[in-house]
Design an enzyme around this catalytic site. Structure first.
Site, PDB file in Angstrom:
ATOM      1  N   GLY A 149      -5.836  15.551  -6.419  1.00  0.00           N
ATOM      2  CA  GLY A 149      -4.527  14.919  -6.313  1.00  0.00           C
ATOM      3  C   GLY A 149      -4.512  13.682  -7.195  1.00  0.00           C
TER       4      GLY A 149
ATOM      5  N   GLY B 283      16.975  -1.643  17.433  1.00  0.00           N
ATOM      6  CA  GLY B 283      16.371  -1.406  18.743  1.00  0.00           C
ATOM      7  C   GLY B 283      16.243   0.079  19.038  1.00  0.00           C
TER       8      GLY B 283
ATOM      9  N   ILE C  64      15.798  -3.814  14.049  1.00  0.00           N
ATOM     10  CA  ILE C  64      17.040  -4.548  14.353  1.00  0.00           C
ATOM     11  C   ILE C  64      17.975  -3.678  15.206  1.00  0.00           C
ATOM     12  CG2 ILE C  64      19.167  -5.467  13.267  1.00  0.00           C
ATOM     13  CD1 ILE C  64      17.309  -6.570  11.008  1.00  0.00           C
TER      14      ILE C  64
ATOM     15  N   GLU D  79       3.620  11.178  -6.807  1.00  0.00           N
ATOM     16  CA  GLU D  79       3.679  10.705  -8.194  1.00  0.00           C
ATOM     17  C   GLU D  79       2.885   9.414  -8.391  1.00  0.00           C
ATOM     18  OE1 GLU D  79       7.404  11.441 -10.122  1.00  0.00           O
ATOM     19  OE2 GLU D  79       7.820  13.074  -8.722  1.00  0.00           O
TER      20      GLU D  79
HETATM   21  C1  LIG Z   1       6.040  15.955  -0.464  1.00  0.00           C
HETATM   22  C2  LIG Z   1       5.131  15.949  -1.658  1.00  0.00           C
HETATM   23  C3  LIG Z   1       5.622  16.416  -2.880  1.00  0.00           C
HETATM   24  C4  LIG Z   1       4.775  16.492  -3.986  1.00  0.00           C
HETATM   25  N1  LIG Z   1       5.247  17.043  -5.159  1.00  0.00           N
HETATM   26  C5  LIG Z   1       4.360  17.337  -6.158  1.00  0.00           C
HETATM   27  C6  LIG Z   1       4.768  18.115  -7.293  1.00  0.00           C
HETATM   28  O1  LIG Z   1       5.946  18.497  -7.429  1.00  0.00           O
HETATM   29  N2  LIG Z   1       3.830  18.441  -8.212  1.00  0.00           N
HETATM   30  C7  LIG Z   1       2.515  18.054  -8.110  1.00  0.00           C
HETATM   31  O2  LIG Z   1       1.732  18.417  -8.984  1.00  0.00           O
HETATM   32  N3  LIG Z   1       2.097  17.295  -7.060  1.00  0.00           N
HETATM   33  C8  LIG Z   1       2.988  16.936  -6.078  1.00  0.00           C
HETATM   34  N4  LIG Z   1       2.572  16.198  -4.976  1.00  0.00           N
HETATM   35  C9  LIG Z   1       1.179  15.781  -4.895  1.00  0.00           C
HETATM   36  C10 LIG Z   1       1.003  14.263  -4.921  1.00  0.00           C
HETATM   37  O3  LIG Z   1       1.214  13.786  -6.218  1.00  0.00           O
HETATM   38  C11 LIG Z   1      -0.396  13.973  -4.382  1.00  0.00           C
HETATM   39  O4  LIG Z   1      -0.362  14.211  -2.978  1.00  0.00           O
HETATM   40  C12 LIG Z   1      -0.816  12.542  -4.646  1.00  0.00           C
HETATM   41  O5  LIG Z   1      -1.050  12.341  -6.012  1.00  0.00           O
HETATM   42  C13 LIG Z   1      -2.085  12.157  -3.871  1.00  0.00           C
HETATM   43  O6  LIG Z   1      -3.074  13.113  -4.002  1.00  0.00           O
HETATM   44  P1  LIG Z   1      -3.830  13.666  -2.678  1.00  0.00           P
HETATM   45  O7  LIG Z   1      -2.784  14.023  -1.695  1.00  0.00           O
HETATM   46  O8  LIG Z   1      -4.773  14.725  -3.112  1.00  0.00           O
HETATM   47  O9  LIG Z   1      -4.613  12.449  -2.114  1.00  0.00           O
HETATM   48  P2  LIG Z   1      -6.103  12.003  -2.567  1.00  0.00           P
HETATM   49  O10 LIG Z   1      -6.184  11.912  -4.042  1.00  0.00           O
HETATM   50  O11 LIG Z   1      -7.101  12.863  -1.875  1.00  0.00           O
HETATM   51  O12 LIG Z   1      -6.182  10.537  -1.954  1.00  0.00           O
HETATM   52  C14 LIG Z   1      -6.361  10.280  -0.546  1.00  0.00           C
HETATM   53  C15 LIG Z   1      -6.285   8.780  -0.348  1.00  0.00           C
HETATM   54  O13 LIG Z   1      -7.360   8.143  -1.060  1.00  0.00           O
HETATM   55  C16 LIG Z   1      -6.833   7.201  -1.970  1.00  0.00           C
HETATM   56  N5  LIG Z   1      -7.662   7.172  -3.163  1.00  0.00           N
HETATM   57  C17 LIG Z   1      -8.024   8.236  -3.925  1.00  0.00           C
HETATM   58  N6  LIG Z   1      -8.792   7.831  -4.949  1.00  0.00           N
HETATM   59  C18 LIG Z   1      -8.915   6.486  -4.826  1.00  0.00           C
HETATM   60  C19 LIG Z   1      -9.554   5.475  -5.599  1.00  0.00           C
HETATM   61  N7  LIG Z   1     -10.231   5.762  -6.717  1.00  0.00           N
HETATM   62  N8  LIG Z   1      -9.446   4.198  -5.194  1.00  0.00           N
HETATM   63  C20 LIG Z   1      -8.749   3.887  -4.067  1.00  0.00           C
HETATM   64  N9  LIG Z   1      -8.125   4.793  -3.312  1.00  0.00           N
HETATM   65  C21 LIG Z   1      -8.191   6.072  -3.690  1.00  0.00           C
HETATM   66  C22 LIG Z   1      -5.413   7.668  -2.255  1.00  0.00           C
HETATM   67  O14 LIG Z   1      -4.589   6.629  -2.768  1.00  0.00           O
HETATM   68  C23 LIG Z   1      -5.001   8.154  -0.895  1.00  0.00           C
HETATM   69  O15 LIG Z   1      -4.640   7.067  -0.106  1.00  0.00           O
HETATM   70  C24 LIG Z   1       3.431  16.046  -3.878  1.00  0.00           C
HETATM   71  C25 LIG Z   1       2.971  15.535  -2.666  1.00  0.00           C
HETATM   72  C26 LIG Z   1       3.787  15.489  -1.555  1.00  0.00           C
HETATM   73  C27 LIG Z   1       3.235  14.956  -0.269  1.00  0.00           C
END
Ligand SMILES: Cc1cc2nc3c(=O)[nH]c(=O)nc-3n(C[C@H](O)[C@H](O)[C@H](O)COP(=O)(O)OP(=O)(O)OC[C@H]3O[C@@H](n4cnc5c(N)ncnc54)[C@H](O)[C@@H]3O)c2cc1C
Length: 392
Positions: free
Chosen positions: A134, A342, A340, A366
């Site tokens: 992700g 409640g 606000i 994103e």
């Molecule tokens: C409703 C929805 C729609 C979406 N639409 C699309 C789409 O159209 N196309 C697409 O390709 N993707 C899409 N996504 C995917 C979205 O971009 C990813 O969920 C997002 O980038 C986070 O990746 P992850 O969920 O794998 O979290 P992870 O990468 O596993 O991260 C988990 C947590 O760890 C934190 N973290 C990870 N690495 C680090 C680091 N190095 N330092 C500090 N913190 C870190 C993250 O910030 C997060 O809090 C969508 C997601 C959702 C929920």
């Protein structure tokens, strides 16, 4: 220094505002009713009808070049329009749009994918995220390998969390074409893959309305001519796609915050406890003051990031700050507005809880908050940007 809008910006903004008030907001009660019954707020034909109505007013293809019938608006104007759209939770957006990276298509691909998408006849989705990749998008695994010496590619793997993935009839899929090189260094390629080629989707339930989908590719055969851009350009195209949302998402957030803050002000001026309006309490006043201050700060951060796009400057640093702050701001503001109100704020009679669930996503997709912070600090630490931005 001039912080005012030009006459054109004001005129466009006001026209959009009156369209939203007249044509879209009246649908709110029905949208809520349907969503409460686990149905889509609007179906595709209803969205399309609204989009065609908007087209009559000249609103079609905000970001689409004029040669494709669009308005090709500057980013600042697009930002202002996304803010207006944020004033309602009705799932409406203007038509005549296509994913920004589809404009890299060949002439043949433009006829098959780009133009029908702009016209609303085809539906796309963009897929880079995978169960194991992700934030670390360079770690994608979905593979595309050439079929012997034939002219086809075979795609295997899974994408997940893909917005519109359950409705789309084609996907823009970033796949690994050269594992040795790695996705970031020319090892990933974008493919235009029709659903009819054999991928399937599984809807994912989320805390928001609607939901993304997983896309499963099990030996999906894709002709070579369906490569978008160049072989090896997939990661760059993926980052270009994500870049667009870095100012439109917080622009939308600003619109939501404006709407809900006004609701809080109206409620504070009418709801009485202990014989006085709740707005006479400093505790309530401070929540309103903090919300307005953060809203104003987000507005200028986001408009500056859109302005950076229009200046042809690298917008990444500014838009990461806008996305980070705008997403956090709208979460704090909606939370205070709920407080606000409640108990009423917590009910499903009002749409506040809906916004509360919706905006939580803004801190995740994103580019999560943490990824935006990573970009901002990395730029400063390596000396790519200076404290003080373009004024430094
Ligand atoms: C409703 C929805 C729609 C979406 N639409 C699309 C789409 O159209 N196309 C697409 O390709 N993707 C899409 N996504 C995917 C979205 O971009 C990813 O969920 C997002 O980038 C986070 O990746 P992850 O969920 O794998 O979290 P992870 O990468 O596993 O991260 C988990 C947590 O760890 C934190 N973290 C990870 N690495 C680090 C680091 N190095 N330092 C500090 N913190 C870190 C993250 O910030 C997060 O809090 C969508 C997601 C959702 C929920």
């Amino acid at each position: 220094m001039d912080f005012s809008l030009t006459d054109e910006e004001r005129a466009v903004r006001d026209t959009v505002r009156s369209f939203i008030r007249r044509e879209v907001m009246p649908l709110e009660a029905e949208v809520l009713r349907r969503e409460r019954a686990h149905q889509p707020g609007l179906d595709h034909s209803e969205v399309r009808e609204l989009q065609l109505k908007a087209r009559k007013f000249g609103f079609w293809g905000l970001a689409t070049p004029e040669e494709y019938g669009g308005m090709n608006l500057p980013a600042v104007l697009q930002s202002l329009i996304w803010t207006e759209l944020g004033h309602t939770f009705v799932p409406f957006r203007f038509g005549g749009e296509a994913d920004n990276i589809l404009f890299h298509a060949t002439e043949e691909q433009k006829q098959e994918f780009l133009i029908p998408t702009i016209e609303g006849e085809r539906r796309s989705c963009f897929a880079i995220t995978e169960p194991g990749a992700g934030s670390d998008a360079a770690n994608i695994r979905l593979s595309a390998r050439r079929d012997g010496d034939g002219d086809d590619w075979i795609l295997d793997g899974e994408k997940t969390f893909i917005t519109g993935g359950h409705d789309a009839d084609f996907a823009i899929v970033v796949a690994v074409t050269d594992r040795e090189k790695g996705a970031r260094n020319g090892g990933a390629t974008a493919f235009l893959v029709d659903r009819a080629m054999g991928w399937r989707s599984e809807f994912i339930q989320t805390m928001g309305e609607g939901g993304p989908a997983s896309l499963i590719f099990d030996g999906v055969r894709v002709p070579h001519r369906n490569i978008l851009g160049e072989i090896g350009q997939g990661f760059t195209l993926g980052m270009e796609w994500i870049g667009k949302g870095r100012y439109t998402i917080p622009s939308h957030a600003i619109g939501i915050a404006e709407r809900v803050l006004q609701m809080a002000i109206d409620y504070a001026n009418t709801r009485e406890t202990f014989g006085a309006k709740i707005g006479t309490n400093q505790a309530i006043q401070w929540m309103i003051a903090d919300s307005e201050t953060e809203l104003e700060a987000a507005r200028w951060l986001v408009l500056r990031s859109a302005w950076t796009v229009d200046q042809g400057l690298d917008p990444r640093h500014a838009s990461s700050m806008g996305k980070l702050y705008g997403a956090g701001m709208v979460n704090r503001v909606v939370d205070r507005v709920l407080q606000i109100h409640g108990g009423m704020g917590y009910t499903r009679e009002l749409p506040i809880e809906r916004w509360y669930r919706q905006v939580r996503l803004y801190r995740i997709f994103e580019g999560t908050d943490e990824m935006q912070r990573l970009i901002i600090s990395r730029d400063l630490l390596r000396g790519y940007t200076k404290i003080g931005g373009h004024l430094a």
